[in-house]
Design a protein around this motif. Structure first.
Motif, short mmCIF file in Angstrom:
data_model
loop_
_atom_site.label_atom_id
_atom_site.label_comp_id
_atom_site.label_asym_id
_atom_site.label_seq_id
_atom_site.Cartn_x
_atom_site.Cartn_y
_atom_site.Cartn_z
N GLU A 158 -66.02 15.15 32.26
CA GLU A 158 -64.84 14.29 32.30
C GLU A 158 -63.73 14.76 31.38
N SER A 159 -63.99 15.78 30.57
CA SER A 159 -62.96 16.32 29.69
C SER A 159 -61.90 17.06 30.51
N GLY A 160 -60.68 17.05 30.01
CA GLY A 160 -59.60 17.78 30.65
C GLY A 160 -58.90 17.02 31.76
N LYS A 161 -59.29 15.78 32.00
CA LYS A 161 -58.68 14.97 33.07
C LYS A 161 -57.98 13.76 32.45
N PHE A 162 -57.00 13.25 33.16
CA PHE A 162 -56.35 12.00 32.73
C PHE A 162 -56.57 10.97 33.81
N ARG A 163 -57.60 10.17 33.62
CA ARG A 163 -57.95 9.12 34.57
C ARG A 163 -58.93 8.15 33.92
N ILE A 164 -59.29 7.13 34.66
CA ILE A 164 -60.28 6.16 34.20
C ILE A 164 -61.64 6.59 34.72
N PHE A 165 -62.65 6.47 33.87
CA PHE A 165 -64.01 6.82 34.25
C PHE A 165 -64.89 5.59 34.15
N GLY A 166 -65.76 5.43 35.12
CA GLY A 166 -66.67 4.30 35.12
C GLY A 166 -68.09 4.74 35.39
N ILE A 167 -69.03 3.98 34.87
CA ILE A 167 -70.46 4.21 35.11
C ILE A 167 -71.08 2.87 35.51
N ILE A 168 -71.84 2.89 36.60
CA ILE A 168 -72.62 1.72 37.03
C ILE A 168 -74.06 1.98 36.62
N GLY A 169 -74.67 1.05 35.90
CA GLY A 169 -76.05 1.22 35.47
C GLY A 169 -76.91 0.02 35.79
N THR A 170 -78.19 0.17 35.54
CA THR A 170 -79.23 -0.85 35.75
C THR A 170 -79.08 -1.54 37.11
N VAL A 171 -78.91 -0.73 38.16
CA VAL A 171 -78.69 -1.30 39.50
C VAL A 171 -79.94 -1.97 40.06
N ASP A 172 -81.11 -1.70 39.45
CA ASP A 172 -82.35 -2.33 39.91
C ASP A 172 -82.53 -3.73 39.33
N LYS A 173 -81.70 -4.09 38.35
CA LYS A 173 -81.77 -5.41 37.72
C LYS A 173 -80.42 -6.08 37.88
N THR A 179 -66.66 1.40 31.19
CA THR A 179 -65.41 2.08 31.54
C THR A 179 -64.74 2.67 30.30
N ARG A 180 -64.05 3.75 30.52
CA ARG A 180 -63.26 4.39 29.47
C ARG A 180 -62.11 5.14 30.12
N VAL A 181 -61.09 5.37 29.34
CA VAL A 181 -59.98 6.19 29.79
C VAL A 181 -60.15 7.56 29.17
N GLY A 182 -59.99 8.58 29.98
CA GLY A 182 -59.99 9.94 29.48
C GLY A 182 -58.56 10.45 29.49
N ALA A 183 -58.07 10.80 28.32
CA ALA A 183 -56.74 11.39 28.19
C ALA A 183 -56.95 12.84 27.79
N TYR A 184 -57.28 13.65 28.79
CA TYR A 184 -57.57 15.07 28.61
C TYR A 184 -58.83 15.22 27.75
N ASN A 185 -58.75 15.48 26.47
CA ASN A 185 -59.97 15.66 25.68
C ASN A 185 -60.26 14.49 24.75
N HIS A 186 -59.62 13.36 25.01
CA HIS A 186 -59.82 12.17 24.18
C HIS A 186 -60.26 11.01 25.07
N PHE A 187 -61.17 10.19 24.56
CA PHE A 187 -61.69 9.07 25.34
C PHE A 187 -61.50 7.76 24.57
N LEU A 188 -61.24 6.70 25.32
CA LEU A 188 -61.13 5.36 24.75
C LEU A 188 -61.91 4.40 25.63
N GLU A 189 -62.95 3.79 25.07
CA GLU A 189 -63.71 2.78 25.81
C GLU A 189 -62.83 1.55 26.01
N ILE A 190 -62.85 1.01 27.23
CA ILE A 190 -62.05 -0.18 27.54
C ILE A 190 -62.91 -1.20 28.27
N ASP A 191 -62.48 -2.43 28.22
CA ASP A 191 -63.16 -3.53 28.88
C ASP A 191 -63.05 -3.35 30.40
#
Length: 198
Positions: A158-173, A179-191
């Protein structure tokens, strides 16, 4: 230093000037270093280093989504798709045109611990996939039954991109979303509630 893509600035006022045409701006402020990036759908200013520098102004970090949130129906479809085979990750690209969101599932290579885009098979348009990828605002993938926490591999991919990244987990429960925003090589976790209608 003259860089075509990055500008380096000093915060001499609490109010930042209008956004430049650069892909990324670095700002030295009284309380540290900030990175500011923008695209039509998204603006972000995040602190990437903490320090104290006398004589400069403080900057307020911000996150602005300039389009409607991703509809709940799209998130429901993504979770349902991830539940079909919870022991294999799956990748989705989301974008928005004229305030309408679309969701694209690219050709991909996946296992229980990774997923990545793959060259489309016969019958799928490589040009269409490349266009979808370039227009993607949210890139989201599943972690199956595992927790929705970025892995080292996620950080690299996910490094080097400017977009929002999401992960879906524990789909069995009870499914969880990270979610986080990737601003090239920097990340910020967001609600996730800032991005999705949940």
């Amino acid at each position: 230093m003259n860089n075509l893509f990055i500008s380096y600035n000093y915060a001499v006022s609490h109010n930042l000037p209008p956004k430049s045409q650069k892909l990324q701006e670095y700002w030295l402020a009284s309380d540290g270093v900030y990175a500011r990036s923008h695209r039509p759908e998204l603006e972000i200013c995040l602190q990437i280093a903490h320090t104290h520098i006398a004589g400069l102004a403080q900057i307020q970090p911000y996150f602005k989504l300039n389009v409607p949130k991703v509809p709940a129906s799209i998130i429901t479809d993504i979770i349902n798709a991830a539940r079909i085979n919870p022991h294999q990750e799956i990748l989705f690209y989301l974008g928005v045109v004229n305030s309408q969101w679309w969701c694209h599932t690219p050709a991909q290579e996946a296992s229980s611990t990774h997923v990545r885009w793959a060259k489309p098979r016969q019958g799928r348009s490589l040009e269409n996939t490349n266009l979808r990828y370039s227009q993607t605002l949210v890139e989201i993938h599943s972690h199956g039954c595992m927790r929705a926490i970025p892995s080292n591999q996620d950080n690299q991919e996910e490094s080097g991109k400017f977009r929002i990244f999401g992960i879906i987990g524990t789909v069995d429960k009870k499914p969880t979303i990270y979610t986080r925003v990737g601003a090239y090589n920097h990340f910020l976790e967001i609600d996730p509630n800032l991005i999705f209608e949940l």
